[in-house]
Design an enzyme around this catalytic site. Sequence first.
Site, short mmCIF file in Angstrom:
data_model
loop_
_atom_site.label_atom_id
_atom_site.label_comp_id
_atom_site.label_asym_id
_atom_site.label_seq_id
_atom_site.Cartn_x
_atom_site.Cartn_y
_atom_site.Cartn_z
N LYS A 89 -10.69 0.16 -1.50
CA LYS A 89 -10.31 -0.26 -0.19
C LYS A 89 -10.71 1.14 0.59
CE LYS A 89 -6.84 -1.30 3.32
NZ LYS A 89 -5.47 -1.62 3.45
N ASP A 99 0.75 -1.34 -0.02
CA ASP A 99 0.09 0.17 0.07
C ASP A 99 0.93 1.35 -0.01
OD1 ASP A 99 -1.94 -2.21 0.58
OD2 ASP A 99 -2.91 -0.87 1.93
N LYS A 126 -7.31 3.22 -2.69
CA LYS A 126 -7.83 3.29 -1.30
C LYS A 126 -8.20 4.66 -0.88
CE LYS A 126 -5.23 2.08 3.08
NZ LYS A 126 -4.21 1.39 3.36
#
Length: 320
Positions: free
Chosen positions: A265, A166, A229
């Site tokens: 996400k 990430d 995300k």
Amino acid sequence: MIHEHHHHHEHGDECHCGHHHHEDEALTSKYEQALALYDCNLDDEQVQKEVDTLLANHLQENNTVEVKKFLLNSVELTTLKTTDSEDSVLKFVEKVNEFDDRYPELGHVATVCVYPNFAKICHDTLENEDVEIACVSACFPSSQSFLEIKVAETALALKDGATEIDIVMPVGKFLVGDYEGVADEISELKAVCGEKKMKVILETGCLKSASNIKKASILSMYAGADYIKTSTGKLEPAATPFAAYVMCRAIKEYWEKTGIQIGFKPAGGMKTVEDALKYYTIVKEVLGERWLTNQWLRLGTSSLANKLLSEVTGEEVKFF
């Protein structure tokens, strides 16, 4: 479904010496052209109305034990504290191991998410190989450092056993309109990840407008994100239904134009089961059934797992 990376644009002989060359104009227009294919001129009030209407019409129908169980299996169980240590991360992973014994009928969380220096301990102690090991990397949460450092940190995390990475989009570059810089950095880090999934955190609280969130989503996907995300969870506001709705609309348009499926996400600020149900509802209504697997929808949280577990089992549980 294995996700082929046809969308990662090859750099060819682009040079990284930092000087401006005449190709820069062509490159800038490449990203501008990509953005021009999408409607990025959004009205914030209109978007908020659409989100409110969607949730008013559909939230309650998803308030079921089945959906909550699914959401539990989509959780990225996260520990990203200054106080984390090998001992605390070991205990954290042992909880995930123990879960399989205690609740064999409830599946498992999707992922454990840790700092890169704990990839190895997760890799060595996690018993369920279906649980992914995500590391936040590339100078999370600010993304403010040298690209060389970001590349090295990412490579080391992967070498130590991270199965997903990430990263935070370079938000400062985005806000001054350096879309080329944003996209190049994301592609460079995706090249380091190879076949491993890379999530790009947009930090939507810093982007504010729907138009910015849409542009950042498109640029990130175009440059190589496997997931987008919402937030790091380190800044307020973190995830919001407003940001989620804009991102899911972007994912859908990208899929319609390219045939490439990108995951979503929401992360940060998810405190209640109702919060999680809101994101599920947005994904279901905007993206549809195809996204309702823990391959494509993930929830970044630490506090929510116990609450979901409590509602699924019907008793107050403080397991994680």
